[in-house]
Write an enzyme that holds these catalytic residues in place. Structure first.
Site, mmCIF file in Angstrom:
data_model
loop_
_atom_site.group_PDB
_atom_site.id
_atom_site.type_symbol
_atom_site.label_atom_id
_atom_site.label_comp_id
_atom_site.label_asym_id
_atom_site.label_seq_id
_atom_site.Cartn_x
_atom_site.Cartn_y
_atom_site.Cartn_z
ATOM 1 N N ARG A 48 -35.068 15.994 47.157
ATOM 2 C CA ARG A 48 -34.261 15.959 45.943
ATOM 3 C C ARG A 48 -35.106 16.370 44.737
ATOM 4 N NH1 ARG A 48 -30.921 15.573 49.212
ATOM 5 N NH2 ARG A 48 -29.226 14.046 49.451
ATOM 6 N N GLU A 49 -34.504 17.164 43.833
ATOM 7 C CA GLU A 49 -35.131 17.399 42.541
ATOM 8 C C GLU A 49 -34.844 16.185 41.658
ATOM 9 O OE1 GLU A 49 -35.494 20.619 44.704
ATOM 10 O OE2 GLU A 49 -33.455 20.143 44.066
ATOM 11 N N SER A 131 -27.551 7.824 35.930
ATOM 12 C CA SER A 131 -27.388 8.867 36.948
ATOM 13 C C SER A 131 -28.595 8.971 37.881
ATOM 14 C CB SER A 131 -27.142 10.223 36.275
ATOM 15 O OG SER A 131 -26.699 11.184 37.198
ATOM 16 N N GLU A 160 -38.476 17.122 14.145
ATOM 17 C CA GLU A 160 -37.801 17.193 15.448
ATOM 18 C C GLU A 160 -36.468 17.923 15.347
ATOM 19 O OE1 GLU A 160 -37.556 13.387 17.339
ATOM 20 O OE2 GLU A 160 -39.717 12.999 17.142
#
Length: 209
Positions: A48-49, A131, A160
């Site tokens: 899995r990535e 997730s 930023e």
């Protein structure tokens, strides 16, 4: 009432190999692992990535005297989908935890940076994984008492490239926008759902007699 306890823990998963694919704003790895099976035995090698995001803190900024919630609006490239609505989202105050910071410190820092407000009565609400099928990020949700009359203007860190507009909504209106799908990002949905379940408890604890 049945109390759920996981059958397996981290000792039942074996990391075979980790590959570093990319290091930038976030870190991307390819993970090779095996794990125990519910029916017995062990899985094959799973590949899995995994996007490594770290830890983030979400602030449910609630004014118990006015029954209102402070939210922020900013552009999110992950929500850029032409012909499918705006990538400018209504969110709760939130930010990434830096090395050596406590979640409480992040909550205070981000509340000032994103909304120009001070917080008090910081109360842990819940901690969740975001997730976890492909992202390693733990989210710490805190409720905080705020004076919503002080929440106004445009904020963010210029270095930023942050451009953040502050909004104050009656709690009932914010929840209605959630039900209508106008508030549609996971952190805001989770935080506002929690607030809807717990705002009366916060009022009792925070409002001075």
């Amino acid at each position: 009432m049945t109390t759920y306890r996981p059958e397996f823990d981290h000792n039942d998963l074996t990391i075979i190999k980790e590959e570093n694919l990319y290091q930038g704003f976030f870190n991307l790895k390819r993970m090779h692992f095996k794990h125990k099976l519910f029916a017995g035995g062990e899985s094959g090698v799973v590949v899995r990535e995994l996007l490594i995001r770290g830890q983030a803190v979400v602030v449910i900024a609630y004014d118990p005297y006015r029954d209102s919630v402070v939210m922020v609006e900013q552009v999110r490239i992950g929500a850029y989908e032409p012909q499918e609505g705006s990538p400018w989202l209504l969110e709760l105050i939130a930010g990434m935890k830096e090395a050596g910071e406590s979640p409480e410190g992040v909550a205070e820092r981000e509340s000032f940076e994103e909304a120009g407000i001070e917080i008090k009565n910081l109360t842990h609400a819940l901690t969740i994984w975001d997730s976890p099928g492909g992202i390693m990020e733990k989210l710490y949700f805190y409720a905080a008492e705020v004076d919503s009359t002080q929440a106004t203007g445009i904020h963010g860190l210029p270095e930023e490239n942050e451009d953040i507009r502050v909004h104050v909504f009656p709690r009932s209106e914010a929840y209605a926008m959630l039900e209508q799908g106008r508030i549609n990002n996971a952190m805001a949905v989770v935080g506002l759902q929690w607030l809807e379940l717990n705002y009366q408890r916060l009022q009792k604890a925070w409002i001075k007699a």
